[in-house]
Design a protein around this motif. Structure first.
Motif, PDB file in Angstrom:
ATOM      1  N   LEU A  50      48.502  45.212  11.455  1.00  0.00           N
ATOM      2  CA  LEU A  50      48.048  44.657  12.674  1.00  0.00           C
ATOM      3  C   LEU A  50      49.398  44.173  13.497  1.00  0.00           C
ATOM      4  O   LEU A  50      50.094  43.424  12.962  1.00  0.00           O
ATOM      5  N   TRP A  51      49.371  44.402  14.506  1.00  0.00           N
ATOM      6  CA  TRP A  51      50.627  43.795  15.620  1.00  0.00           C
ATOM      7  C   TRP A  51      49.732  42.920  16.567  1.00  0.00           C
ATOM      8  O   TRP A  51      50.258  41.725  16.515  1.00  0.00           O
ATOM      9  N   SER A  52      48.749  43.250  17.143  1.00  0.00           N
ATOM     10  CA  SER A  52      48.031  42.307  17.946  1.00  0.00           C
ATOM     11  C   SER A  52      46.588  42.875  18.029  1.00  0.00           C
ATOM     12  O   SER A  52      46.290  43.956  17.918  1.00  0.00           O
ATOM     13  N   GLY A  53      45.736  41.727  18.509  1.00  0.00           N
ATOM     14  CA  GLY A  53      44.384  42.205  18.663  1.00  0.00           C
ATOM     15  C   GLY A  53      43.371  41.632  17.452  1.00  0.00           C
ATOM     16  O   GLY A  53      43.909  40.905  16.507  1.00  0.00           O
ATOM     17  N   ILE A  54      42.361  42.006  17.592  1.00  0.00           N
ATOM     18  CA  ILE A  54      41.308  41.606  16.517  1.00  0.00           C
ATOM     19  C   ILE A  54      40.623  42.877  16.288  1.00  0.00           C
ATOM     20  O   ILE A  54      40.071  43.640  16.745  1.00  0.00           O
ATOM     21  N   LEU A  55      40.313  42.946  14.590  1.00  0.00           N
ATOM     22  CA  LEU A  55      39.652  44.046  14.261  1.00  0.00           C
ATOM     23  C   LEU A  55      38.581  43.740  13.102  1.00  0.00           C
ATOM     24  O   LEU A  55      38.589  42.618  12.809  1.00  0.00           O
ATOM     25  N   ARG A  75      48.960  38.919  12.485  1.00  0.00           N
ATOM     26  CA  ARG A  75      49.744  39.987  12.258  1.00  0.00           C
ATOM     27  C   ARG A  75      50.226  40.194  10.777  1.00  0.00           C
ATOM     28  O   ARG A  75      50.032  39.325   9.899  1.00  0.00           O
ATOM     29  N   PHE A  76      50.757  41.191  10.586  1.00  0.00           N
ATOM     30  CA  PHE A  76      51.265  41.719   9.218  1.00  0.00           C
ATOM     31  C   PHE A  76      50.175  42.088   8.235  1.00  0.00           C
ATOM     32  O   PHE A  76      50.263  42.420   7.100  1.00  0.00           O
ATOM     33  N   MET A  97      36.675  50.735  10.192  1.00  0.00           N
ATOM     34  CA  MET A  97      37.290  49.831  10.858  1.00  0.00           C
ATOM     35  C   MET A  97      37.095  50.152  12.290  1.00  0.00           C
ATOM     36  O   MET A  97      37.585  51.237  12.623  1.00  0.00           O
ATOM     37  N   GLU A  98      37.111  49.033  13.173  1.00  0.00           N
ATOM     38  CA  GLU A  98      36.921  49.166  14.519  1.00  0.00           C
ATOM     39  C   GLU A  98      37.598  48.003  15.305  1.00  0.00           C
ATOM     40  O   GLU A  98      37.908  46.865  14.528  1.00  0.00           O
ATOM     41  N   ALA A  99      38.238  48.140  16.497  1.00  0.00           N
ATOM     42  CA  ALA A  99      38.760  47.414  17.408  1.00  0.00           C
ATOM     43  C   ALA A  99      37.724  46.602  18.016  1.00  0.00           C
ATOM     44  O   ALA A  99      36.861  47.046  18.895  1.00  0.00           O
ATOM     45  N   LEU A 100      37.883  45.112  17.784  1.00  0.00           N
ATOM     46  CA  LEU A 100      37.021  44.378  18.502  1.00  0.00           C
ATOM     47  C   LEU A 100      37.661  43.925  19.861  1.00  0.00           C
ATOM     48  O   LEU A 100      36.813  43.347  20.611  1.00  0.00           O
ATOM     49  N   THR A 101      38.917  44.082  20.014  1.00  0.00           N
ATOM     50  CA  THR A 101      39.648  43.808  21.159  1.00  0.00           C
ATOM     51  C   THR A 101      40.437  45.034  21.283  1.00  0.00           C
ATOM     52  O   THR A 101      40.694  45.677  20.311  1.00  0.00           O
ATOM     53  N   ASP A 102      41.195  44.998  22.443  1.00  0.00           N
ATOM     54  CA  ASP A 102      42.103  46.038  22.570  1.00  0.00           C
ATOM     55  C   ASP A 102      43.261  45.594  21.706  1.00  0.00           C
ATOM     56  O   ASP A 102      43.614  44.358  21.453  1.00  0.00           O
ATOM     57  N   ARG A 104      46.998  46.671  18.924  1.00  0.00           N
ATOM     58  CA  ARG A 104      48.114  47.572  18.565  1.00  0.00           C
ATOM     59  C   ARG A 104      48.407  47.472  17.068  1.00  0.00           C
ATOM     60  O   ARG A 104      48.446  46.440  16.546  1.00  0.00           O
ATOM     61  N   VAL A 105      48.539  48.546  16.527  1.00  0.00           N
ATOM     62  CA  VAL A 105      48.743  48.783  15.145  1.00  0.00           C
ATOM     63  C   VAL A 105      50.074  49.542  14.723  1.00  0.00           C
ATOM     64  O   VAL A 105      50.196  50.650  15.506  1.00  0.00           O
ATOM     65  N   LEU A 106      50.715  48.947  14.025  1.00  0.00           N
ATOM     66  CA  LEU A 106      51.918  50.008  13.419  1.00  0.00           C
ATOM     67  C   LEU A 106      51.125  50.773  12.351  1.00  0.00           C
ATOM     68  O   LEU A 106      50.466  50.059  11.406  1.00  0.00           O
ATOM     69  N   GLU A 107      51.255  52.065  12.268  1.00  0.00           N
ATOM     70  CA  GLU A 107      50.971  52.976  11.504  1.00  0.00           C
ATOM     71  C   GLU A 107      51.980  53.755  10.900  1.00  0.00           C
ATOM     72  O   GLU A 107      52.774  54.220  11.641  1.00  0.00           O
ATOM     73  N   ILE A 108      51.957  53.701   9.422  1.00  0.00           N
ATOM     74  CA  ILE A 108      52.973  54.218   8.673  1.00  0.00           C
ATOM     75  C   ILE A 108      52.364  55.390   7.515  1.00  0.00           C
ATOM     76  O   ILE A 108      51.331  54.961   6.906  1.00  0.00           O
ATOM     77  N   ASP A 109      53.072  56.575   7.775  1.00  0.00           N
ATOM     78  CA  ASP A 109      52.326  57.803   6.989  1.00  0.00           C
ATOM     79  C   ASP A 109      52.676  57.277   5.513  1.00  0.00           C
ATOM     80  O   ASP A 109      53.626  57.059   5.054  1.00  0.00           O
ATOM     81  N   ALA A 110      51.584  57.326   4.807  1.00  0.00           N
ATOM     82  CA  ALA A 110      51.620  56.979   3.583  1.00  0.00           C
ATOM     83  C   ALA A 110      52.151  57.625   2.385  1.00  0.00           C
ATOM     84  O   ALA A 110      53.044  57.060   1.650  1.00  0.00           O
ATOM     85  N   ASP A 111      52.428  58.844   2.406  1.00  0.00           N
ATOM     86  CA  ASP A 111      53.053  59.788   1.533  1.00  0.00           C
ATOM     87  C   ASP A 111      54.566  59.568   1.562  1.00  0.00           C
ATOM     88  O   ASP A 111      55.117  59.486   0.428  1.00  0.00           O
ATOM     89  N   PRO A 112      55.165  59.414   2.694  1.00  0.00           N
ATOM     90  CA  PRO A 112      56.580  59.184   2.474  1.00  0.00           C
ATOM     91  C   PRO A 112      56.938  57.912   2.224  1.00  0.00           C
ATOM     92  O   PRO A 112      57.780  57.494   1.436  1.00  0.00           O
ATOM     93  N   LEU A 113      55.848  56.567   2.619  1.00  0.00           N
ATOM     94  CA  LEU A 113      56.082  55.466   2.155  1.00  0.00           C
ATOM     95  C   LEU A 113      56.146  55.415   0.681  1.00  0.00           C
ATOM     96  O   LEU A 113      56.908  54.380   0.004  1.00  0.00           O
ATOM     97  N   PHE A 114      54.919  56.049   0.104  1.00  0.00           N
ATOM     98  CA  PHE A 114      55.057  55.882  -1.543  1.00  0.00           C
ATOM     99  C   PHE A 114      56.017  56.359  -2.258  1.00  0.00           C
ATOM    100  O   PHE A 114      56.365  55.961  -3.350  1.00  0.00           O
ATOM    101  N   SER A 115      56.700  57.431  -1.549  1.00  0.00           N
ATOM    102  CA  SER A 115      57.917  58.226  -2.144  1.00  0.00           C
ATOM    103  C   SER A 115      58.983  57.068  -1.985  1.00  0.00           C
ATOM    104  O   SER A 115      59.870  57.015  -3.132  1.00  0.00           O
TER     105      SER A 115
END
Length: 193
Positions: A50-55, A75-76, A97-102, A104-115
Motif C-alpha cells: 500500500l502506497w496511499s488510500g484505504i483497502l 504505507r508499507f 481485497m477492495e479499495a475503500l478509497t482511491d 495507489r499500490v506498489l505491485e511487485i511480480d512475485a516469481d522474480p522477487l522470490f528468486s
C-alpha cells in the motif's frame, strides 16, 4: 515521483542496484474506490504494498455474505493473504481485497522477487521484516476482537482507524469487529438526551 523513488520510500533497501532490479518488475497501480485488487479464488501473482488510500480485505462465509477480515491504511503494509508468502504455495485466495478509497499500490511480480530473495540477504531481511509486521498486525487484530467487549472493540477500532470509521459502512465495520450492526449503529450514533 518515479518508480525507484517510490520503491526507496516503501522498501527499506540501501543498495541502489537492488532497488533498480525491483523497479524492473514492479509497477504503481491506481485503483478507484470500489475496485477489486483481487477476488476470492484468484491466484495471487504479485506482492501488493500500500502506497496511499484505504483497502478492505474480506472473505465469503457459508451464507455467501462478505465478512471483513481487516482494513489497511498504513504505507508499507503488504496486502496479500498469509499463505501467499510461502514460496511455491500458490493456492486460490480465500479472501478478496477492495479499495475503500482511491488508492495507489506498489505491485511487485512475485516469481522474480522470490528468486531475488534467495540471492540477496539484504532483500531477504526486508522480506522477513514485512512478514513480522504482518504477523504483529494480525495478532493485534485477533487479540482485540477476541478479548475486548464490543464497546471497547469499537473504541479501539475508532482510535486505530478514524479515517475508516468515517467512510466504511456499518456492516463492514460490524463484521470486522464481530458485533451486530444494530449495536454498532448505537455506538456510532448515540442518541442525544
Amino acid at each position: 515521483m518515479i518508480k525507484t523513488e517510490i520503491i526507496e520510500a516503501l522498501v527499506p533497501l540501501k543498495d541502489p542496484a537492488l532497488i533498480a532490479m525491483l523497479a524492473h518488475f514492479a509497477e504503481i497501480h491506481h485503483y478507484k474506490k470500489g475496485e477489486h485488487i483481487y477476488d476470492v479464488g484468484d491466484m495471487q501473482k504479485k506482492i501488493y504494498i500500500l502506497w496511499s488510500g484505504i483497502l478492505r480485505c474480506y472473505f465469503i462465509d457459508e451464507f455467501q455474505t462478505d465478512i471483513t477480515d481487516c482494513f489497511m491504511t498504513d504505507r508499507f503494509m503488504a496486502a496479500n493473504t498469509a499463505d501467499f508468502f510461502v514460496e511455491g504455495n500458490r493456492v486460490p485466495s480465500f479472501v478478496a481485497m477492495e479499495a475503500l478509497t482511491d488508492m495507489r499500490v506498489l505491485e511487485i511480480d512475485a516469481d522474480p522477487l522470490f528468486s531475488m530473495l534467495r540471492r540477496y540477504p539484504q532483500l531477504a531481511g526486508v522480506y522477513v521484516n514485512c512478514l513480522q509486521n504482518a504477523l504483529n498486525f494480525q495478532n493485534e487484530i485477533n487479540y482485540k476482537r477476541l478479548y475486548l467487549p464490543g464497546k471497547e472493540r469499537y473504541a479501539w477500532f475508532r482510535e486505530k482507524w478514524p479515517e475508516v470509521d468515517r467512510i466504511a459502512s456499518n456492516r463492514q465495520i460490524a463484521t470486522f469487529l464481530g458485533i451486530r450492526s444494530e449495536y454498532l449503529s448505537r455506538l456510532r450514533h448515540p442518541k442525544k438526551k
